[in-house]
Structures are given as structure tokens and as C-alpha cells.
Design an enzyme around this catalytic site. Structure first.
Site, mmCIF file in Angstrom:
data_model
loop_
_atom_site.group_PDB
_atom_site.id
_atom_site.type_symbol
_atom_site.label_atom_id
_atom_site.label_comp_id
_atom_site.label_asym_id
_atom_site.label_seq_id
_atom_site.Cartn_x
_atom_site.Cartn_y
_atom_site.Cartn_z
ATOM 1 N N ASP A 22 4.699 -9.325 -4.772
ATOM 2 C CA ASP A 22 3.439 -8.778 -5.292
ATOM 3 C C ASP A 22 2.984 -9.521 -6.548
ATOM 4 O O ASP A 22 3.808 -9.987 -7.334
ATOM 5 C CB ASP A 22 3.622 -7.276 -5.594
ATOM 6 C CG ASP A 22 2.291 -6.568 -5.790
ATOM 7 O OD1 ASP A 22 1.261 -7.080 -5.308
ATOM 8 O OD2 ASP A 22 2.279 -5.503 -6.432
ATOM 9 N N GLY A 25 -2.710 -11.885 -6.535
ATOM 10 C CA GLY A 25 -4.105 -11.749 -6.959
ATOM 11 C C GLY A 25 -4.235 -11.837 -8.469
ATOM 12 O O GLY A 25 -5.104 -12.554 -8.993
ATOM 13 N N HIS A 39 -2.406 -16.498 -3.126
ATOM 14 C CA HIS A 39 -1.555 -16.359 -1.932
ATOM 15 C C HIS A 39 -0.926 -17.704 -1.566
ATOM 16 O O HIS A 39 0.231 -17.773 -1.172
ATOM 17 C CB HIS A 39 -2.370 -15.795 -0.762
ATOM 18 C CG HIS A 39 -2.882 -14.407 -1.011
ATOM 19 N ND1 HIS A 39 -2.091 -13.404 -1.541
ATOM 20 C CD2 HIS A 39 -4.110 -13.844 -0.821
ATOM 21 C CE1 HIS A 39 -2.830 -12.292 -1.661
ATOM 22 N NE2 HIS A 39 -4.042 -12.541 -1.234
ATOM 23 N N ASN A 70 -2.666 -3.263 3.883
ATOM 24 C CA ASN A 70 -3.419 -4.446 3.451
ATOM 25 C C ASN A 70 -4.593 -4.773 4.384
ATOM 26 O O ASN A 70 -5.481 -5.551 4.019
ATOM 27 C CB ASN A 70 -2.499 -5.672 3.321
ATOM 28 C CG ASN A 70 -1.542 -5.605 2.138
ATOM 29 O OD1 ASN A 70 -0.439 -6.136 2.172
ATOM 30 N ND2 ASN A 70 -1.971 -4.942 1.056
ATOM 31 N N TRP A 71 -4.653 -4.165 5.583
ATOM 32 C CA TRP A 71 -5.822 -4.350 6.468
ATOM 33 C C TRP A 71 -7.088 -3.842 5.795
ATOM 34 O O TRP A 71 -8.192 -4.219 6.187
ATOM 35 C CB TRP A 71 -5.632 -3.603 7.792
ATOM 36 C CG TRP A 71 -4.574 -4.162 8.696
ATOM 37 C CD1 TRP A 71 -3.416 -3.553 9.064
ATOM 38 C CD2 TRP A 71 -4.588 -5.433 9.375
ATOM 39 N NE1 TRP A 71 -2.693 -4.365 9.913
ATOM 40 C CE2 TRP A 71 -3.395 -5.522 10.123
ATOM 41 C CE3 TRP A 71 -5.489 -6.511 9.407
ATOM 42 C CZ2 TRP A 71 -3.066 -6.640 10.896
ATOM 43 C CZ3 TRP A 71 -5.167 -7.627 10.176
ATOM 44 C CH2 TRP A 71 -3.969 -7.679 10.910
ATOM 45 N N ARG A 190 11.107 -6.294 -6.349
ATOM 46 C CA ARG A 190 9.642 -6.218 -6.323
ATOM 47 C C ARG A 190 9.109 -6.936 -7.550
ATOM 48 O O ARG A 190 9.441 -6.584 -8.683
ATOM 49 C CB ARG A 190 9.114 -4.776 -6.302
ATOM 50 C CG ARG A 190 7.572 -4.785 -6.305
ATOM 51 C CD ARG A 190 6.927 -3.457 -6.097
ATOM 52 N NE ARG A 190 5.476 -3.663 -5.921
ATOM 53 C CZ ARG A 190 4.704 -2.930 -5.145
ATOM 54 N NH1 ARG A 190 5.214 -1.929 -4.473
ATOM 55 N NH2 ARG A 190 3.419 -3.190 -5.033
ATOM 56 N N ARG A 196 7.072 0.751 -7.302
ATOM 57 C CA ARG A 196 6.930 1.593 -6.111
ATOM 58 C C ARG A 196 7.329 0.797 -4.873
ATOM 59 O O ARG A 196 7.426 -0.428 -4.909
ATOM 60 C CB ARG A 196 5.507 2.141 -5.994
ATOM 61 C CG ARG A 196 4.413 1.097 -5.972
ATOM 62 C CD ARG A 196 3.016 1.745 -5.864
ATOM 63 N NE ARG A 196 1.965 0.759 -5.982
ATOM 64 C CZ ARG A 196 1.097 0.705 -7.004
ATOM 65 N NH1 ARG A 196 1.146 1.587 -7.968
ATOM 66 N NH2 ARG A 196 0.171 -0.240 -7.032
ATOM 67 N N ILE A 197 7.480 1.527 -3.763
ATOM 68 C CA ILE A 197 7.962 0.941 -2.513
ATOM 69 C C ILE A 197 6.788 0.495 -1.630
ATOM 70 O O ILE A 197 6.951 -0.367 -0.773
ATOM 71 C CB ILE A 197 8.837 1.988 -1.759
ATOM 72 C CG1 ILE A 197 10.052 2.403 -2.612
ATOM 73 C CG2 ILE A 197 9.304 1.479 -0.412
ATOM 74 C CD1 ILE A 197 10.994 1.284 -2.968
ATOM 75 N N GLU A 209 19.895 -1.271 -3.859
ATOM 76 C CA GLU A 209 19.715 -1.416 -5.313
ATOM 77 C C GLU A 209 18.307 -1.951 -5.566
ATOM 78 O O GLU A 209 17.869 -2.892 -4.904
ATOM 79 C CB GLU A 209 20.746 -2.401 -5.886
ATOM 80 C CG GLU A 209 22.193 -1.995 -5.649
ATOM 81 C CD GLU A 209 22.576 -0.677 -6.316
ATOM 82 O OE1 GLU A 209 21.971 -0.341 -7.354
ATOM 83 O OE2 GLU A 209 23.473 0.012 -5.790
#
Ligand code: IPE
Ligand code: IPE
Ligand code: MG
Length: 251
Positions: A22, A25, A39, A70-71, A190, A196-197, A209
Site C-alpha cells: 500500500d 498513490g 503503481h 479496488n474495482w 503492510r 488494517r487488514i 504476526e
């Protein structure tokens, strides 16, 4: 005192690393570039991490590239990403194959453009017999989608009488999920600062973990991967037991 031979060695290396890539952008915005440039730069970071995991001896690397949600992004960005996936698969497949990597896609592939579906199928077939690292690409993937598709297949088997409802347990359900046959992720990374997931591997992350970093994905490098692996080494995995219990190897 517990005899030395009964002390469990610490888990040195995660067998399975999963990454929510992530921050593309925001990275682009900070450099005055278009999101798609972010990207593209993210692909370079993915290359670095694939190489790093391969060299470290990780068995499975799962990269979250595009979520069910993401669509909902602007059509230009979605189309640009789909084109980028096609291009990257085409460009990288020889090298992945040469490195003995087995490629696998998880996600609602029926929603992907035809050309991408064909490229993916070709890459999966070509690398199917490889025994090196498994590279899982999560594209059009969502943890909820995964649970729904598994449930549907279980229900279909129950209806035809191939499966009794009382025979459905965690192992059977696990065999119908997208990551079937692979160990659950030991380490989740992440990037991009969120904690967050985002509907990633909801079932499989039960005992993973979690390592969150503010580094934006295109800036994630070999040293950041090393730091994440070091974080993993510092964790004691108890799986519900006490720390005294896990320091002793079960007889
Ligand atoms: C992750 O980067 C890539 C995808 C979700 C496809 P983002 O595009 O979400 O980057 P930010 O979060 O907007 O910075
Ligand atoms: C998660 O990133 C999905 C991928 C990295 C592919 P998002 O940027 O879509 O997550 P949210 O929307 O901030 O939760
Ligand atoms: Mg994001």
C-alpha cells in the site's frame, strides 16, 4: 531446569510472508506524478522483495496487488492497473521461471480482462512443476470473497451427497480456500501506514504476526524487508499457550 536439548529453537525465518503493498498513490502524489506512475514504481519494489525472499529462503510469498474493493476506483486507474499486470507478467515470467518460482493467482479471476486471464493461466501452467518459492498474486481478491467461494463449493458437495455437513471442519474448509495446500502466512507486512487488514486473507491470518510500516510501497527496499524479517525473529509465537509451554519442545 529444562535440559538444553528440549529448548525449542526460535522460528528464524517465516515460511510464508504476505504483503499488503500500500502507498503507491501517495508516493506518486508526493513526487508530483500520476497515480499510475506510483503503481509502476510499486512493481520495482515487488521485484526487489521477490528477489529478497528468494535469497532469504522464504517458501511462499503472497502479494496483495488488487482487492475486491479496488474495482470501485476510477476506471482509468483500474484499466491502467489491469494493463500493468498484463505487461509485468509478460516481462517477468521468463525470469521467475528461470528462478524456479511457481506462480499462483488467487482471486475472482472471472472478473479480470480476458487477456490477463490468459496470461495468468499460461504463467501458472508454465511454472506449475517448479519447486522453488511459490509466488502468490492476490488479484481481484478479498477475504470475504474467498470464504464465500469456499462455502459455495462445500454447499454444492453437500447437495450432491459428496460431503456430509458434520464432516466440515477447519481442515476441510481450509482445503476449499484460495491458499489451499500452502502454509498460512507467518508474517504479514503492510506498508503505507494504515493499520488494517482491508479484507485480505481473513481466515489465514488468524495467527499471523503483523508488521506495519509507514514506508510507502514504492520506497520499500531490501533493508525494509530485512527489518520485517528481523521483527518476525523477535516475536514469540504462542498459539494460545503460555510462554513457559512454548519454550519447551512438546514430547
Ligand atoms: C496500493 O497503493 C495499490 C493498490 C491498492 C492497487 P494505493 O493505490 O492504495 O496507494 P495509496 O494508498 O492511495 O497511497
Ligand atoms: C489494500 O490497499 C489493497 C491492496 C494493497 C491491493 P487499499 O489502499 O485498497 O486499502 P484501503 O482502501 O486503504 O483500506
Ligand atoms: Mg491504499
Amino acid at each position: 531446569m529444562v535440559p538444553r536439548s528440549r529448548i525449542a529453537p526460535p522460528p528464524v525465518l517465516p515460511r510464508h510472508v504476505a504483503i499488503i503493498m500500500d502507498g503507491n498513490g501517495r508516493w506518486a502524489l508526493a513526487g508530483g506524478k500520476a497515480r499510475l506512475a506510483g503503481h509502476r514504481a510499486g512493481v520495482r519494489a515487488a521485484r526487489t522483495v521477490v528477489r529478497g525472499c528468494l535469497e532469504a529462503g522464504v517458501d511462499v510469498l503472497t502479494l496483495f496487488a488488487f482487492s475486491s474493493e479496488n474495482w470501485q476506483r476510477p476506471a482509468d486507474e483500474v484499466n491502467g492497473l489491469m494493463r500493468l499486470f498484463v505487461e509485468v507478467l509478460q516481462r517477468e515470467i521468463d525470469e521467475l521461471h528461470a528462478n524456479g518460482i511457481q506462480l499462483r493467482l488467487i482471486g475472482a479471476r472471472e472478473h479480470l480482462p480476458e487477456i490477463l486471464r490468459r496470461r495468468i493461466a499460461a504463467a501458472e501452467t508454465r511454472t506449475a512443476a517448479n519447486t522453488g518459492m511459490t509466488l502468490v498474486l492476490a488479484v481481484a481478491y478479498g477475504g470475504r470473497w474467498d470464504l464465500v467461494q469456499a462455502t459455495r463449493r462445500l454447499a454444492a458437495k453437500a447437495r450432491t451427497g459428496d460431503l456430509a455437513p458434520e464432516d466440515i471442519d477447519e481442515t476441510v474448509l481450509g482445503r476449499h480456500l484460495a491458499l489451499a495446500g500452502l502454509p498460512a502466512p507467518d508474517l504479514l507486512v503492510r506498508t503505507g501506514g494504515e493499520r488494517r487488514i482491508s479484507n485480505f486473507l481473513l481466515w489465514d491470518l488468524a495467527y499471523t504476526e503483523l508488521c506495519f510500516t509507514d514506508v510507502l510501497w514504492p520506497a520499500f527496499g531490501a533493508d525494509d524487508l530485512a527489518a520485517a524479517l528481523e521483527f518476525f525473529r523477535s516475536r514469540q509465537r504462542r498459539f494460545g499457550r503460555t510462554d513457559e509451554q512454548v519454550e519447551v519442545v512438546a514430547d
